[in-house]
Enzyme design. Sequence first.
Site, mmCIF file in Angstrom:
data_model
loop_
_atom_site.group_PDB
_atom_site.id
_atom_site.type_symbol
_atom_site.label_atom_id
_atom_site.label_comp_id
_atom_site.label_asym_id
_atom_site.label_seq_id
_atom_site.Cartn_x
_atom_site.Cartn_y
_atom_site.Cartn_z
ATOM 1 N N ASN A 40 -5.638 0.691 8.100
ATOM 2 C CA ASN A 40 -4.721 -0.357 7.623
ATOM 3 C C ASN A 40 -3.454 -0.421 8.468
ATOM 4 O O ASN A 40 -2.369 -0.696 7.958
ATOM 5 C CB ASN A 40 -4.369 -0.124 6.147
ATOM 6 C CG ASN A 40 -3.795 -1.369 5.496
ATOM 7 O OD1 ASN A 40 -4.236 -2.479 5.776
ATOM 8 N ND2 ASN A 40 -2.786 -1.196 4.661
ATOM 9 N N SER A 130 3.919 7.163 -6.883
ATOM 10 C CA SER A 130 4.343 5.797 -7.178
ATOM 11 C C SER A 130 4.871 5.707 -8.606
ATOM 12 O O SER A 130 4.408 6.431 -9.503
ATOM 13 C CB SER A 130 3.138 4.867 -7.022
ATOM 14 O OG SER A 130 3.410 3.612 -7.607
ATOM 15 N N ALA A 131 5.797 4.786 -8.815
ATOM 16 C CA ALA A 131 6.323 4.544 -10.159
ATOM 17 C C ALA A 131 5.242 3.979 -11.078
ATOM 18 O O ALA A 131 5.442 3.921 -12.288
ATOM 19 C CB ALA A 131 7.497 3.575 -10.079
ATOM 20 N N TYR A 155 -6.407 3.035 -8.286
ATOM 21 C CA TYR A 155 -5.289 3.399 -7.405
ATOM 22 C C TYR A 155 -4.260 4.229 -8.191
ATOM 23 O O TYR A 155 -3.845 5.301 -7.757
ATOM 24 C CB TYR A 155 -4.626 2.131 -6.832
ATOM 25 C CG TYR A 155 -3.328 2.435 -6.127
ATOM 26 C CD1 TYR A 155 -3.326 3.044 -4.875
ATOM 27 C CD2 TYR A 155 -2.089 2.150 -6.725
ATOM 28 C CE1 TYR A 155 -2.128 3.366 -4.236
ATOM 29 C CE2 TYR A 155 -0.902 2.454 -6.094
ATOM 30 C CZ TYR A 155 -0.927 3.061 -4.851
ATOM 31 O OH TYR A 155 0.258 3.379 -4.228
ATOM 32 N N LYS A 159 -2.916 8.395 -7.880
ATOM 33 C CA LYS A 159 -1.537 8.911 -7.764
ATOM 34 C C LYS A 159 -1.282 9.952 -8.855
ATOM 35 O O LYS A 159 -0.691 10.996 -8.599
ATOM 36 C CB LYS A 159 -0.522 7.763 -7.839
ATOM 37 C CG LYS A 159 -0.577 6.830 -6.631
ATOM 38 C CD LYS A 159 -0.307 7.566 -5.332
ATOM 39 C CE LYS A 159 -0.547 6.727 -4.111
ATOM 40 N NZ LYS A 159 -0.593 7.490 -2.856
ATOM 41 N N ASN A 203 -0.697 -9.282 -2.131
ATOM 42 C CA ASN A 203 -0.592 -9.120 -3.586
ATOM 43 C C ASN A 203 0.855 -8.917 -3.984
ATOM 44 O O ASN A 203 1.262 -9.281 -5.075
ATOM 45 C CB ASN A 203 -1.386 -7.886 -4.043
ATOM 46 C CG ASN A 203 -2.871 -8.118 -3.915
ATOM 47 O OD1 ASN A 203 -3.382 -9.117 -4.411
ATOM 48 N ND2 ASN A 203 -3.552 -7.219 -3.231
HETATM 49 P P1 NAD Z 1 -0.096 1.546 4.590
HETATM 50 O O1 NAD Z 1 -1.474 1.080 4.270
HETATM 51 O O2 NAD Z 1 0.758 0.667 5.428
HETATM 52 O O3 NAD Z 1 -0.159 2.983 5.272
HETATM 53 C C1 NAD Z 1 -1.153 3.923 4.953
HETATM 54 C C2 NAD Z 1 -1.745 4.428 6.265
HETATM 55 O O4 NAD Z 1 -2.736 5.416 5.972
HETATM 56 C C3 NAD Z 1 -2.432 3.341 7.079
HETATM 57 O O5 NAD Z 1 -1.910 3.370 8.393
HETATM 58 C C4 NAD Z 1 -3.917 3.705 7.051
HETATM 59 O O6 NAD Z 1 -4.560 3.363 8.259
HETATM 60 C C5 NAD Z 1 -3.852 5.213 6.834
HETATM 61 N N1 NAD Z 1 -5.026 5.809 6.164
HETATM 62 C C6 NAD Z 1 -5.579 5.449 4.972
HETATM 63 N N2 NAD Z 1 -6.606 6.264 4.673
HETATM 64 C C7 NAD Z 1 -6.705 7.167 5.693
HETATM 65 C C8 NAD Z 1 -7.554 8.264 5.958
HETATM 66 N N3 NAD Z 1 -8.554 8.604 5.140
HETATM 67 N N4 NAD Z 1 -7.366 8.981 7.099
HETATM 68 C C9 NAD Z 1 -6.370 8.650 7.961
HETATM 69 N N5 NAD Z 1 -5.523 7.621 7.764
HETATM 70 C C10 NAD Z 1 -5.689 6.888 6.631
HETATM 71 O O7 NAD Z 1 0.612 1.880 3.192
HETATM 72 P P2 NAD Z 1 2.149 2.149 2.871
HETATM 73 O O8 NAD Z 1 2.674 0.979 2.134
HETATM 74 O O9 NAD Z 1 2.855 2.638 4.078
HETATM 75 O O10 NAD Z 1 1.992 3.318 1.805
HETATM 76 C C11 NAD Z 1 2.097 4.683 2.176
HETATM 77 C C12 NAD Z 1 1.850 5.532 0.941
HETATM 78 O O11 NAD Z 1 2.809 5.193 -0.057
HETATM 79 C C13 NAD Z 1 0.492 5.375 0.305
HETATM 80 O O12 NAD Z 1 0.052 6.624 -0.177
HETATM 81 C C14 NAD Z 1 0.771 4.436 -0.843
HETATM 82 O O13 NAD Z 1 -0.170 4.581 -1.884
HETATM 83 C C15 NAD Z 1 2.149 4.893 -1.270
HETATM 84 N N6 NAD Z 1 2.923 3.882 -1.988
HETATM 85 C C16 NAD Z 1 3.136 2.669 -1.407
HETATM 86 C C17 NAD Z 1 3.847 1.694 -2.097
HETATM 87 C C18 NAD Z 1 4.079 0.320 -1.484
HETATM 88 O O14 NAD Z 1 4.440 -0.599 -2.219
HETATM 89 N N7 NAD Z 1 3.900 0.134 -0.194
HETATM 90 C C19 NAD Z 1 4.359 1.976 -3.374
HETATM 91 C C20 NAD Z 1 4.154 3.234 -3.926
HETATM 92 C C21 NAD Z 1 3.420 4.188 -3.225
HETATM 93 N N1 UDP Z 2 4.873 -11.267 -8.481
HETATM 94 C C1 UDP Z 2 4.861 -12.651 -8.635
HETATM 95 N N2 UDP Z 2 4.132 -13.381 -7.745
HETATM 96 C C2 UDP Z 2 3.415 -12.833 -6.725
HETATM 97 C C3 UDP Z 2 3.454 -11.423 -6.582
HETATM 98 C C4 UDP Z 2 4.187 -10.668 -7.489
HETATM 99 O O1 UDP Z 2 5.485 -13.187 -9.543
HETATM 100 O O2 UDP Z 2 2.766 -13.560 -5.969
HETATM 101 C C5 UDP Z 2 5.669 -10.462 -9.422
HETATM 102 C C6 UDP Z 2 4.842 -9.475 -10.233
HETATM 103 O O3 UDP Z 2 4.410 -10.071 -11.422
HETATM 104 C C7 UDP Z 2 5.846 -8.356 -10.473
HETATM 105 C C8 UDP Z 2 6.775 -8.399 -9.262
HETATM 106 O O4 UDP Z 2 6.574 -9.678 -8.655
HETATM 107 O O5 UDP Z 2 6.598 -8.634 -11.604
HETATM 108 C C9 UDP Z 2 6.474 -7.316 -8.232
HETATM 109 O O6 UDP Z 2 5.086 -7.355 -7.941
HETATM 110 P P1 UDP Z 2 4.442 -6.446 -6.826
HETATM 111 O O7 UDP Z 2 2.961 -6.708 -6.837
HETATM 112 O O8 UDP Z 2 5.159 -6.634 -5.539
HETATM 113 O O9 UDP Z 2 4.762 -4.963 -7.308
HETATM 114 P P2 UDP Z 2 4.289 -4.168 -8.628
HETATM 115 O O10 UDP Z 2 3.646 -5.118 -9.563
HETATM 116 O O11 UDP Z 2 3.369 -3.139 -8.108
HETATM 117 O O12 UDP Z 2 5.551 -3.593 -9.189
#
Ligand code: NAD
Ligand code: UDP
Length: 347
Positions: A40, A130-131, A155, A159, A203
Amino acid sequence: MTNTNKKVLVTGGTGYIGSHTVVELINAGYETVIADNLSNSERFILDRIEQIAGVRPKFYEIDLCDKAKVEDLFNAESDIKAVIHFAAFKAVGESVKEPLKYFRNNNLSLINLLEVMNEKGVNNIVFSSSATVYGQPDVLPATEATPFQKALSAYGSTKQMGEEILEKVSSATIIKSIALRYFNPVGAHKSALIGELPVGVPNNLMPFVTQTGIGKREMLTIFGDDYSTPDGTCIRDYIHVVDLAKAHVKACERLIAEKAESNYEVFNLGTGKGTSVLEIVNAFEKVTGQKLNYKIGPRREGDVESLYAETKLANEKLGWKAELGLEEMLSSAWAWEVKLHEGTVEV
Ligand code: NAD
Ligand code: UDP
C-alpha cells in the site's frame, strides 16, 4: 549527525504515517531501516524521504508474514535498538468482507516480529493502535482507561488483539512495548513531498474532501446530520500526521532510555479537541479559498457519534503535545492534493 547507537526498524515505513515518522526520526539523529512489502505504498517515497531529511533510509522489501525474511533482516541489521510497527492493512470496509486477510496480515506480522525480536534480543517495540478500540465511550474524552467495546470490524479486532498480544508478551518475555492509540491522522509534510496515497475512492473524510475540492470527486456526502452534536454531524479528534510522527520519536526515546514505567504502556495520540464534519468543511473552504460541493446523506453504518482524546498521559509521560492546528492540517492536506493533481507524484 546520525547516532548509530540509535538504529530503529520502521515496518510500514514507506506508508503514510511511517514515512513522516522516518523523517522525524532522521531529524532527531536516528538511523532508520524500513521494512515494507509496498502493498500500500510506493518505492519513490524513499527518494522523497531523502529529499526532505537528507539521508536515505535502508530499505528491505519484505513481507513481514514471511518469518524467514524477518529473521534475515534482523541478522543483517544486528544492532536494532527499537522497532516501530506500522505495517498493517487498514481498510475497515474491506476487513468486514475479508476478515481472514486482516487477521492473517495484521496479527501474523506482529507475532513474527515479536518472535524474532525475542530470538535476537531486541526488546523495544512501538505499536500502531487506534482510537477505534474504544467504540463509542459512555464518557468523553476517552482516556487510556476507557474500556474497549466489541469491535465492529476485523480491522478493529486486529488492533484490540495486537494490544492484548503485546501486553501478554511484554509481561512474559524481554519485550517492552508502547501502544499508541491514534485518533484521526490527517495532513501531510509541509514540503508536500510525502502524504497520504489513498487507493481508489477514499473512505476517510480528509482525502475525500481534498479530492472533491480538486474536482476528482463530484461531491462529498456528509454521513448524517441528525446526531446529538451541536450541528448534528459526527465529531472526531483530527491530528496532524507530523505531530503524530513526533510522538513516535518520543516513544522510542522512552523505551531506549529505559524510562517506561511498566513493560507495556498505552498512550492516546490526539489533540483533545473534537471537530465536527461540518466544521471541517467550513474550515477547508476558509483555509483554501476553495468551494466544496457537499450534500447530507444517511448515516454510515458503524460510525460512532463523537470521539476525542484525553491527552494528559501523553503530555505528561511522553513529554509530547500536538502543536499543529486545523489550519495546518487542512492547508498541508490541500497542498499535497494539488501536487498529486499536477502529476508531480508518480503514482
Ligand atoms: P499505510 O497503508 O499508508 O502504511 C502501512 C504500510 O505497511 C504500507 O506501506 C504497506 O505497504 C505496509 N504493509 C502492510 N502489510 C505489510 C506486510 N505484511 N509486510 C510488510 N509491509 C506491509 O497506513 P498508515 O495510514 O500509514 O497506517 C500505519 C499504521 O497506523 C497501521 O497499522 C494502521 O492500522 C494504523 N492506524 C492508521 C490510522 C489512519 O487513519 N491512517 C488510524 C489509526 C491507526
Ligand atoms: N465522513 C463523511 N463523509 C465521508 C467520509 C467520512 O461524512 O465521505 C465522516 C464520518 O462519518 C466520520 C468522520 O467523517 O464522522 C471521519 O470519518 P473517517 O472515515 O475519516 O474516520 P473514522 O470514521 O475512522 O473516525
